[in-house]
Design a protein around this motif. Structure first.
Motif, mmCIF file in Angstrom:
data_model
loop_
_atom_site.group_PDB
_atom_site.id
_atom_site.type_symbol
_atom_site.label_atom_id
_atom_site.label_comp_id
_atom_site.label_asym_id
_atom_site.label_seq_id
_atom_site.Cartn_x
_atom_site.Cartn_y
_atom_site.Cartn_z
ATOM 1 N N ALA A 101 0.838 -1.205 0.000
ATOM 2 C CA ALA A 101 0.000 0.000 0.000
ATOM 3 C C ALA A 101 0.872 1.254 0.000
ATOM 4 C CB ALA A 101 -0.922 0.001 1.221
ATOM 5 N N ILE A 102 1.969 1.196 0.733
ATOM 6 C CA ILE A 102 2.887 2.347 0.763
ATOM 7 C C ILE A 102 3.485 2.544 -0.629
ATOM 8 C CG2 ILE A 102 5.076 3.205 1.722
ATOM 9 C CD1 ILE A 102 4.202 1.731 4.374
ATOM 10 N N GLU A 111 -6.106 5.760 6.591
ATOM 11 C CA GLU A 111 -6.717 5.316 5.341
ATOM 12 C C GLU A 111 -6.147 3.949 4.918
ATOM 13 O OE1 GLU A 111 -9.094 5.880 3.372
ATOM 14 O OE2 GLU A 111 -8.482 5.018 1.451
ATOM 15 N N ARG A 112 -4.834 3.781 5.119
ATOM 16 C CA ARG A 112 -4.175 2.518 4.748
ATOM 17 C C ARG A 112 -4.774 1.373 5.564
ATOM 18 N NH1 ARG A 112 1.023 4.480 4.869
ATOM 19 N NH2 ARG A 112 1.341 3.678 6.965
ATOM 20 N N LYS A 113 -4.925 1.608 6.853
ATOM 21 C CA LYS A 113 -5.474 0.582 7.737
ATOM 22 C C LYS A 113 -6.908 0.238 7.324
ATOM 23 C CE LYS A 113 -6.030 -0.594 12.538
ATOM 24 N NZ LYS A 113 -6.177 -0.126 13.892
ATOM 25 N N ARG A 114 -7.682 1.293 7.026
ATOM 26 C CA ARG A 114 -9.071 1.091 6.616
ATOM 27 C C ARG A 114 -9.133 0.235 5.343
ATOM 28 N NH1 ARG A 114 -10.736 6.182 7.773
ATOM 29 N NH2 ARG A 114 -10.120 6.926 5.740
ATOM 30 N N LEU A 150 -6.290 -4.422 -5.404
ATOM 31 C CA LEU A 150 -7.326 -3.415 -5.126
ATOM 32 C C LEU A 150 -6.860 -2.309 -4.169
ATOM 33 C CD1 LEU A 150 -10.532 -5.655 -4.893
ATOM 34 C CD2 LEU A 150 -9.812 -4.198 -6.781
ATOM 35 N N LEU A 151 -5.603 -2.403 -3.704
ATOM 36 C CA LEU A 151 -5.070 -1.318 -2.859
ATOM 37 C C LEU A 151 -5.033 -0.031 -3.673
ATOM 38 C CD1 LEU A 151 -2.024 -3.130 -1.220
ATOM 39 C CD2 LEU A 151 -3.996 -2.205 0.019
#
Ligand SMILES: Nc1ncnc2c1ncn2[C@@H]1O[C@H](COP(=O)(O)OP(=O)(O)O)[C@@H](O)[C@H]1O
Ligand SMILES: [Mg+2]
Length: 292
Positions: A101-102, A111-114, A150-151
């Motif tokens: 994601a990063i 937002e990343r966690k979500r 989908l990230l």
């Protein structure tokens, strides 16, 4: 409505293989099937769409923007599950998604966690989030592959032969996931499995040897063969004779007896009618390509 428009796309590899030969296609929301045998050019086309490969000729427009010229822009809108997405490090599903994601530019930690939690839930891997990905079964790996694709909330998902090597139950579960996702976005699925296209796709393109040999809505393509498909149980010694005389589109053993299928406006001597299927459409296209 998002549209992906492929316009006279060709790809010749350095040693001269013409992997794609003047392919034109129009793709909108929903699931689009790219069907063809091994070596047809499916992965080559998907790599171009994912901007990992440059075409030799032609162009691809996404909502009017040329994806080759603006590959950085399109990469943000696109998720890709390649055919050979195999080697995973010794790291948990959650941590690997965090890392990816990063890389995809999801910078905000909340937002990343979500996103990661939402995606793990979507692909049904929440209870395995702390397990190392390399220990996953084939189906779990492919579902993880969808989560990573989908990230970053892409608008297009490209999946290249995702069900190859999955057992029937894993394959069903994976297909249900794709079907669910395609309600919200463009999903392009490549496969050599006619049944997957029949079950999932509202549009299909059939390619072989780099050429587009058929395209449309599966149900309409099947209807067009109505009253034109014929079958007969034959002695297997006579197969080559039949193949010489008729366009045989498939041969199949049913309880050890050989059944052949052919097509034409009238039934050949001794043949009876059969209800056309997408498999007949596919084998007929391979036999008598109507290059588009
Ligand atoms: N990197 C490459 N270099 C040269 N030839 C390639 C390369 N990748 C694929 N090909 C050739 O291009 C053709 C299409 O391959 P591919 O796109 O992988 O088809 P598919 O995914 O439908 O099996 C094949 O003849 C294949 O051997
Ligand atoms: Mg391939």
């Amino acid at each position: 409505m998002n549209t992906l428009s492929i316009d006279r796309l060709s790809l010749v590899y350095p040693k001269g293989t013409r992997a794609l030969d003047c392919i034109s296609l129009h793709i909108e929301n929903g699931m689009f099937g790219l069907l063809g045998p091994n070596g047809a050019g499916k992965s080559s086309l998907m790599k171009i769409l994912a901007t990992l490969q440059q075409p030799t000729d032609g162009r691809v427009l996404y909502n009017g923007t040329n994806i080759v010229r603006d590959s950085a822009g399109i990469k943000k809108k696109l998720g890709f599950l390649p055919q050979d997405f195999g080697v995973y490090p010794r790291v948990s599903a959650y941590n690997l998604l965090q890392h990816l994601a990063i890389l995809k530019g999801v910078c905000d930690a909340q937002e990343r966690k979500r996103q990661i939690c939402g995606l793990l839930e979507k692909v049904n891997l929440t209870s395995f989030k702390n397990k190392d990905v390399y220990t996953f079964s084939g189906g779990m790996k492919q579902r993880f592959g969808v989560a990573q694709a989908l990230l970053g909330r892409p608008e297009i998902l490209i999946v290249d032969e995702p069900t190859a090597g999955l057992d029937p139950e894993e394959r069903n579960r994976f297909n249900a996931l794709l079907s669910d996702i395609s309600e919200e976005m463009i999903v392009i699925l490549s496969t050599h499995l006619v049944e997957d296209v029949r079950n999932l796709c509202s549009q299909v393109a059939i390619i072989d040897k780099g050429r587009l040999i058929g395209s449309g809505k599966p149900s309409e393509m099947i209807s067009a063969l109505k009253g034109k498909v014929w079958t007969k149980k034959i002695d297997k010694k006579l197969l080559s004779e039949y193949e010489h005389n008729y366009p045989v589109i498939s041969c199949r053993y049913i309880e050890r007896a050989l059944h052949i299928t052919t097509f034409g406006n009238r039934p050949p001597e001794g043949f009876s009618p059969v209800k056309p299927t997408l498999e007949h459409v596919y084998f007929r296209a391979l036999k008598e390509p109507h290059t588009l």
